[in-house]
Write an enzyme that holds these catalytic residues in place. Structure first.
Site, PDB file in Angstrom:
ATOM      1  N   PRO A   2       0.890  -1.338   0.027  1.00 25.19           N
ATOM      2  CA  PRO A   2       0.253   0.025   0.001  1.00 25.19           C
ATOM      3  C   PRO A   2       0.917   1.266  -0.154  1.00 25.19           C
ATOM      4  O   PRO A   2       1.718   1.433   0.801  1.00 25.19           O
ATOM      5  CB  PRO A   2      -0.883  -0.063   1.382  1.00 25.19           C
ATOM      6  CG  PRO A   2      -0.444  -1.449   1.729  1.00 25.19           C
ATOM      7  CD  PRO A   2       0.712  -1.914   1.249  1.00 25.19           C
ATOM      8  N   GLU A   3       0.609   2.139  -1.103  1.00 28.58           N
ATOM      9  CA  GLU A   3       1.290   3.478  -1.064  1.00 28.58           C
ATOM     10  C   GLU A   3       0.080   4.360  -0.616  1.00 28.58           C
ATOM     11  O   GLU A   3      -1.094   3.758  -0.501  1.00 28.58           O
ATOM     12  CB  GLU A   3       1.893   3.882  -2.423  1.00 28.58           C
ATOM     13  CG  GLU A   3       2.987   2.788  -2.794  1.00 28.58           C
ATOM     14  CD  GLU A   3       4.262   3.740  -3.177  1.00 28.58           C
ATOM     15  OE1 GLU A   3       4.243   4.905  -2.839  1.00 28.58           O
ATOM     16  OE2 GLU A   3       5.099   3.153  -3.947  1.00 28.58           O
ATOM     17  N   HIS A  91      -3.345 -15.000   7.862  1.00 25.91           N
ATOM     18  CA  HIS A  91      -2.877 -13.796   8.339  1.00 25.91           C
ATOM     19  C   HIS A  91      -3.738 -12.932   8.514  1.00 25.91           C
ATOM     20  O   HIS A  91      -3.490 -11.571   8.756  1.00 25.91           O
ATOM     21  CB  HIS A  91      -1.709 -13.256   7.136  1.00 25.91           C
ATOM     22  CG  HIS A  91      -0.681 -14.284   6.823  1.00 25.91           C
ATOM     23  ND1 HIS A  91       0.168 -14.492   7.597  1.00 25.91           N
ATOM     24  CD2 HIS A  91      -0.566 -14.932   5.632  1.00 25.91           C
ATOM     25  CE1 HIS A  91       0.948 -15.631   6.958  1.00 25.91           C
ATOM     26  NE2 HIS A  91       0.445 -15.660   5.862  1.00 25.91           N
ATOM     27  N   ARG A 110       2.983  -9.962   6.135  1.00 27.59           N
ATOM     28  CA  ARG A 110       4.397  -9.551   6.640  1.00 27.59           C
ATOM     29  C   ARG A 110       4.321  -8.639   8.115  1.00 27.59           C
ATOM     30  O   ARG A 110       5.595  -8.681   8.664  1.00 27.59           O
ATOM     31  CB  ARG A 110       5.168  -8.807   5.601  1.00 27.59           C
ATOM     32  CG  ARG A 110       5.584  -9.804   4.518  1.00 27.59           C
ATOM     33  CD  ARG A 110       6.155  -9.227   3.224  1.00 27.59           C
ATOM     34  NE  ARG A 110       5.735  -9.921   2.096  1.00 27.59           N
ATOM     35  CZ  ARG A 110       5.967  -9.576   0.961  1.00 27.59           C
ATOM     36  NH1 ARG A 110       6.625  -8.534   0.592  1.00 27.59           N
ATOM     37  NH2 ARG A 110       5.476 -10.618   0.060  1.00 27.59           N
ATOM     38  N   ARG A 152      19.840  20.191   1.497  1.00 25.67           N
ATOM     39  CA  ARG A 152      19.991  18.636   1.546  1.00 25.67           C
ATOM     40  C   ARG A 152      20.874  18.412   0.294  1.00 25.67           C
ATOM     41  O   ARG A 152      20.508  18.597  -0.760  1.00 25.67           O
ATOM     42  CB  ARG A 152      18.655  18.048   1.380  1.00 25.67           C
ATOM     43  CG  ARG A 152      17.736  18.215   2.738  1.00 25.67           C
ATOM     44  CD  ARG A 152      16.503  17.453   2.365  1.00 25.67           C
ATOM     45  NE  ARG A 152      15.522  17.426   3.508  1.00 25.67           N
ATOM     46  CZ  ARG A 152      15.206  16.182   4.241  1.00 25.67           C
ATOM     47  NH1 ARG A 152      15.891  15.262   3.906  1.00 25.67           N
ATOM     48  NH2 ARG A 152      14.541  16.468   5.115  1.00 25.67           N
TER      49      ARG A 152
END
Length: 271
Positions: A2-3, A91, A110, A152
């Site tokens: 998932p983004e 799961h 996971r 940066r």
DNA sequence: CGCCAGGCCTGCACGC
DNA sequence: TGCGTGCAGGCCTGGC
């Protein structure tokens, strides 16, 4: 994986099922996620009403009168709405059982995900307190990106994936946005000019908006099927296309590692 | 069997 | 001293 668009799609999918519902039970089958699921959650939530749902970065926030349930899908997590009594599989670690005959089930093979509880202002939670702006907000504009990157020296790709700078830009969309903006991922952030910062901001918003739009179109499938259906099938210009021809110029796509992550770019289109 | 993918926190080293 | 920055490690399973 998932983004942000997937998390947003998930929010839109579950919200109508949870809004104003009373929690009749909480089931914890495996508390060992990224952090332990609080053991007292059933006691805390039984009989309580869901007041509102929101997303902040990739966190889903389920608000009650006395606190907020914080959910994160990690990298393999999904949420589904199912009828009471649906048997759990391997799961399926967590259920929020609702008064309407449905339940919200978290599956996360996971276990990089999280289920946490916070009382008081959720924006002050350690995980949320130091987050940068939402990528789709007006606050995230070219001036902001330009100013935020001046000190940066690290690569621009690492900078846009830093949640203190801007949230919700995962590896796939970072690669795709940089391609659309014509910027090499390894270019130092402080070397990206004002006009290129503008292009990059536009590209980030564009790829995320497109993905959310795509997610919305298959929302029904997503909620009722396996949580990984076609809503993620945007066509990628560079991600995962090592050695394949660039869709714009036919030059082979390059693959490098940055910060232990895969980056893909077209050496011709991106400078 | 080994390796890789992913999000992102944590801990460490460094320089101002 | 303390902060921002940069980097590597770790968590975990499924798929190749």
């Amino acid at each position: 994986m998932p983004e942000l668009p997937e998390v947003e799609t998930t929010l839109r999918g579950i919200a109508p099922h949870l809004q104003d519902q009373i929690v009749s039970d909480v089931v914890i089958r495996n508390a060992n996620l990224r952090w332990p699921i609080p053991k007292d959650l059933p006691k805390l939530l039984r009989g309580r009403t869901v007041r509102s749902l929101q997303r902040r970065a990739k966190y889903l926030l389920v608000a009650f009168d006395h606190g907020t349930l914080i959910l994160h899908l990690g990298m393999s997590g999904s949420l589904r709405i199912l009828p009471h009594g649906t048997s759990a599989e391997k799961h399926d670690h967590f259920d929020l059982v609702l008064g309407n005959g449905e339940l919200m089930r978290l599956r996360d093979p996971r276990r990089f995900g999280a289920v946490l509880w916070h009382e008081g202002d959720v924006a002050e939670h350690v995980l949320l307190a130091h987050l940068g702006p939402e990528p789709l907000s007006v606050e995230f504009d070219s001036k902001y990106l330009y100013d935020a990157t001046r000190k940066r020296n690290a690569a621009i790709k690492l900078a846009i994936m830093d949640s203190q700078l801007v949230v919700g830009v995962g590896n796939i969309y970072a690669n795709e946005a940089l391609f659309r903006a014509g910027i090499r991922p390894q270019l130092a952030a402080n070397k990206v000019s004002r006009p290129r910062c503008k292009r990059l901001v536009q590209a980030i918003k564009e790829v995320l908006r497109e993905a959310i739009k795509q997610g919305g179109s298959s929302l029904r499938d997503f909620i009722h099927s396996d949580g990984s259906s076609g809503y993620f099938q945007q066509h990628y210009f560079v991600y995962g296309r090592k050695d394949e021809a660039c869709k714009q110029c036919r030059t082979p796509i390059k693959h490098i590692k940055q910060g232990q992550r895969s980056s893909f770019y077209c050496p011709q289109c991106q400078k």
